[in-house]
Design an enzyme around this catalytic site. Structure first.
Site, PDB file in Angstrom:
ATOM      1  N   ASN A  99      -2.544  44.756 -52.218  1.00  0.00           N
ATOM      2  CA  ASN A  99      -2.389  44.562 -50.768  1.00  0.00           C
ATOM      3  C   ASN A  99      -1.434  43.395 -50.521  1.00  0.00           C
ATOM      4  O   ASN A  99      -1.620  42.310 -51.058  1.00  0.00           O
ATOM      5  CB  ASN A  99      -3.778  44.280 -50.163  1.00  0.00           C
ATOM      6  CG  ASN A  99      -3.759  44.146 -48.652  1.00  0.00           C
ATOM      7  OD1 ASN A  99      -3.407  43.102 -48.114  1.00  0.00           O
ATOM      8  ND2 ASN A  99      -4.157  45.193 -47.948  1.00  0.00           N
ATOM      9  N   ASN A 126      -0.232  45.141 -45.505  1.00  0.00           N
ATOM     10  CA  ASN A 126      -1.049  44.709 -44.378  1.00  0.00           C
ATOM     11  C   ASN A 126      -0.104  44.255 -43.271  1.00  0.00           C
ATOM     12  O   ASN A 126       0.534  43.214 -43.399  1.00  0.00           O
ATOM     13  CB  ASN A 126      -1.954  43.565 -44.850  1.00  0.00           C
ATOM     14  CG  ASN A 126      -2.762  42.950 -43.732  1.00  0.00           C
ATOM     15  OD1 ASN A 126      -2.684  43.394 -42.579  1.00  0.00           O
ATOM     16  ND2 ASN A 126      -3.540  41.931 -44.049  1.00  0.00           N
ATOM     17  N   CYS A 129      -0.392  40.934 -40.046  1.00  0.00           N
ATOM     18  CA  CYS A 129      -0.040  39.515 -40.141  1.00  0.00           C
ATOM     19  C   CYS A 129       0.916  39.150 -39.008  1.00  0.00           C
ATOM     20  O   CYS A 129       1.728  39.973 -38.603  1.00  0.00           O
ATOM     21  CB  CYS A 129       0.681  39.223 -41.450  1.00  0.00           C
ATOM     22  SG  CYS A 129      -0.114  39.915 -42.868  1.00  0.00           S
ATOM     23  N   GLY A 267     -15.468  48.638 -47.093  1.00  0.00           N
ATOM     24  CA  GLY A 267     -15.268  47.192 -47.058  1.00  0.00           C
ATOM     25  C   GLY A 267     -16.560  46.421 -46.919  1.00  0.00           C
ATOM     26  O   GLY A 267     -17.280  46.174 -47.889  1.00  0.00           O
TER      27      GLY A 267
HETATM   28  C1  LIG Z   1     -13.968  39.319 -45.281  1.00  0.00           C
HETATM   29  C2  LIG Z   1     -12.864  40.295 -45.046  1.00  0.00           C
HETATM   30  C3  LIG Z   1     -11.587  40.033 -45.528  1.00  0.00           C
HETATM   31  C4  LIG Z   1     -10.543  40.958 -45.321  1.00  0.00           C
HETATM   32  N1  LIG Z   1      -9.304  40.694 -45.839  1.00  0.00           N
HETATM   33  C5  LIG Z   1      -8.305  41.615 -45.714  1.00  0.00           C
HETATM   34  C6  LIG Z   1      -7.038  41.411 -46.330  1.00  0.00           C
HETATM   35  O1  LIG Z   1      -6.806  40.416 -47.012  1.00  0.00           O
HETATM   36  N2  LIG Z   1      -6.075  42.369 -46.155  1.00  0.00           N
HETATM   37  C7  LIG Z   1      -6.311  43.508 -45.425  1.00  0.00           C
HETATM   38  O2  LIG Z   1      -5.416  44.371 -45.311  1.00  0.00           O
HETATM   39  N3  LIG Z   1      -7.525  43.745 -44.855  1.00  0.00           N
HETATM   40  C8  LIG Z   1      -8.517  42.827 -44.985  1.00  0.00           C
HETATM   41  N4  LIG Z   1      -9.754  43.070 -44.428  1.00  0.00           N
HETATM   42  C9  LIG Z   1      -9.979  44.322 -43.667  1.00  0.00           C
HETATM   43  C10 LIG Z   1     -10.667  45.383 -44.543  1.00  0.00           C
HETATM   44  O3  LIG Z   1      -9.891  45.717 -45.666  1.00  0.00           O
HETATM   45  C11 LIG Z   1     -10.986  46.654 -43.725  1.00  0.00           C
HETATM   46  O4  LIG Z   1      -9.776  47.206 -43.241  1.00  0.00           O
HETATM   47  C12 LIG Z   1     -11.900  46.388 -42.530  1.00  0.00           C
HETATM   48  O5  LIG Z   1     -12.879  45.427 -42.870  1.00  0.00           O
HETATM   49  C13 LIG Z   1     -12.594  47.653 -42.018  1.00  0.00           C
HETATM   50  O6  LIG Z   1     -13.408  48.245 -43.003  1.00  0.00           O
HETATM   51  P1  LIG Z   1     -15.011  47.981 -43.128  1.00  0.00           P
HETATM   52  O7  LIG Z   1     -15.585  48.187 -41.765  1.00  0.00           O
HETATM   53  O8  LIG Z   1     -15.488  48.970 -44.140  1.00  0.00           O
HETATM   54  O9  LIG Z   1     -15.163  46.559 -43.591  1.00  0.00           O
HETATM   55  C14 LIG Z   1     -10.800  42.169 -44.612  1.00  0.00           C
HETATM   56  C15 LIG Z   1     -12.089  42.418 -44.130  1.00  0.00           C
HETATM   57  C16 LIG Z   1     -13.125  41.517 -44.345  1.00  0.00           C
HETATM   58  C17 LIG Z   1     -14.496  41.844 -43.821  1.00  0.00           C
END
Ligand SMILES: Cc1cc2nc3c(=O)[nH]c(=O)nc-3n(C[C@H](O)[C@H](O)[C@H](O)COP(=O)(O)O)c2cc1C
Length: 306
Positions: A99, A126, A129, A267
């Site tokens: 990522n 991603n 940003c 996630g």
């Molecule tokens: C603690 C945390 C950190 C995350 N860090 C990133 C990240 O670094 N890059 C990214 O593209 N998405 C990041 N996400 C988003 C997740 O990859 C995902 O798209 C989002 O949480 C929705 O899925 P979920 O409901 O299953 O968690 C993060 C989510 C959480 C909860």
């Protein structure tokens, strides 16, 4: 034997279960719970050109059916990822997607170059940003900026290119189309929704203490938004879609497959149940068997009445 494999435009997974970025570290964090190499793939924590410490202060806020995070893209930086994390992923035979995060087109290009030179098979960009050069607008909120970013990365990176869309937009269709027409191989959706956690506490000396956590909302509560976004993206592009958002059960996976996802990411649920991915993979296998079908592709066709 059920065939759970997925071929996403040439990027092959042994099953459709992927872990979402930021919730799975670089994989070794989960070694005590599951055999990570059994997953379709893992997505690494966002990786930027320089290491990032992330935000200070409260970073997580639990809310109804989910959580809000403001981690701030803390990560080891691309050099340390290549020298320390990549060998472990390779040794353990873990299929992974890197990522990428950046705050200018140049940042993403540099990262894409490193990924290309290191032979990384798949990257997920991603685009949530802030684009510092364009006054902190997110790349993923403007189809022109997104198209430009995608085509610049595409010129350099020849592997499997996934653009991860943010749900914080009115017209997700235009963004998906822009990614597709500028060279993306796949769309993943959704990233977190903008949310605010507010906590009010009455202190013993009768004052009021207020805590605000402004960040990204994830978990079960965002699933209906994610399903709607995936369905809308499916109606506007031909490339494969990876569905993300609030998945915690095999039924959730069936819903995402029905509306057009080819694979899914899990996630937030990993924090509650670190073995949820393998459990869902096994249940998916059993459902396909119980329907007397042979493969995940058969199941997708049946769910979509194709
Ligand atoms: C603690 C945390 C950190 C995350 N860090 C990133 C990240 O670094 N890059 C990214 O593209 N998405 C990041 N996400 C988003 C997740 O990859 C995902 O798209 C989002 O949480 C929705 O899925 P979920 O409901 O299953 O968690 C993060 C989510 C959480 C909860």
């Amino acid at each position: 034997m059920v065939d759970l494999s997925v071929n996403l435009n040439g990027f092959k997974l042994k099953n459709p279960i992927i872990t979402a970025s930021g919730t799975y570290g670089y994989a070794d964090e989960y070694d005590d719970f599951i055999n990570v190499s059994e997953l379709g793939a893992i997505v690494t924590k966002a990786i930027s050109i320089e290491p990032k410490k992330g935000n200070s202060g409260e970073r997580l806020f639990e809310t109804y059916g989910g959580m809000i995070n403001r981690i701030g893209l803390e990560n080891v930086g691309i050099k340390e990822f290549i020298s320390k994390k990549l060998p472990t992923l390779k040794d353990k035979n873990i299929n992974f997607i890197m990522n990428l995060a950046g705050s200018s087109v140049e940042d993403y290009i540099k990262a894409a170059e490193v990924a290309q030179n290191a032979g990384i098979k798949a990257v997920e960009v991603n685009v949530s940003c802030p684009n510092v050069k364009q006054g902190c607008l997110e790349f993923g909120t403007n189809p022109n900026s997104l198209g430009h970013l995608t085509s610049e990365i595409r010129k350099i990176y020849k592997g499997f290119l996934i653009i991860k869309l943010t749900p914080n937009v009115a017209d997700i269709e235009s963004l998906a189309k822009s990614a597709e027409s500028n060279g993306a191989d796949c769309i993943s959706a959704i990233n977190t929704l903008k949310g605010l956690g507010v906590k009010i506490e009455i202190t013993p000396d009768k004052n009021i203490k207020k805590t605000f956590v402004q960040g990204g909302l994830s978990g079960k509560c965002i699933k209906p938004v994610a399903l709607s976004m995936v369905k809308r993206i499916k109606s506007s592009v031909q490339i494969p879609i990876i569905g993300i958002g609030g998945i915690s059960t095999v039924d959730d996976v069936l819903e995402f497959l029905t509306v057009g996802a080819d694979a899914i990411q899990i996630g937030t649920e990993n924090f509650r149940h670190p073995d949820v991915t393998i459990k869902i993979k096994n249940e998916l296998n059993n459902i396909i068997e119980s329907l007397n079908l042979k493969s995940l592709d058969d199941l997708k066709r049946k769910l979509r009445n194709e």
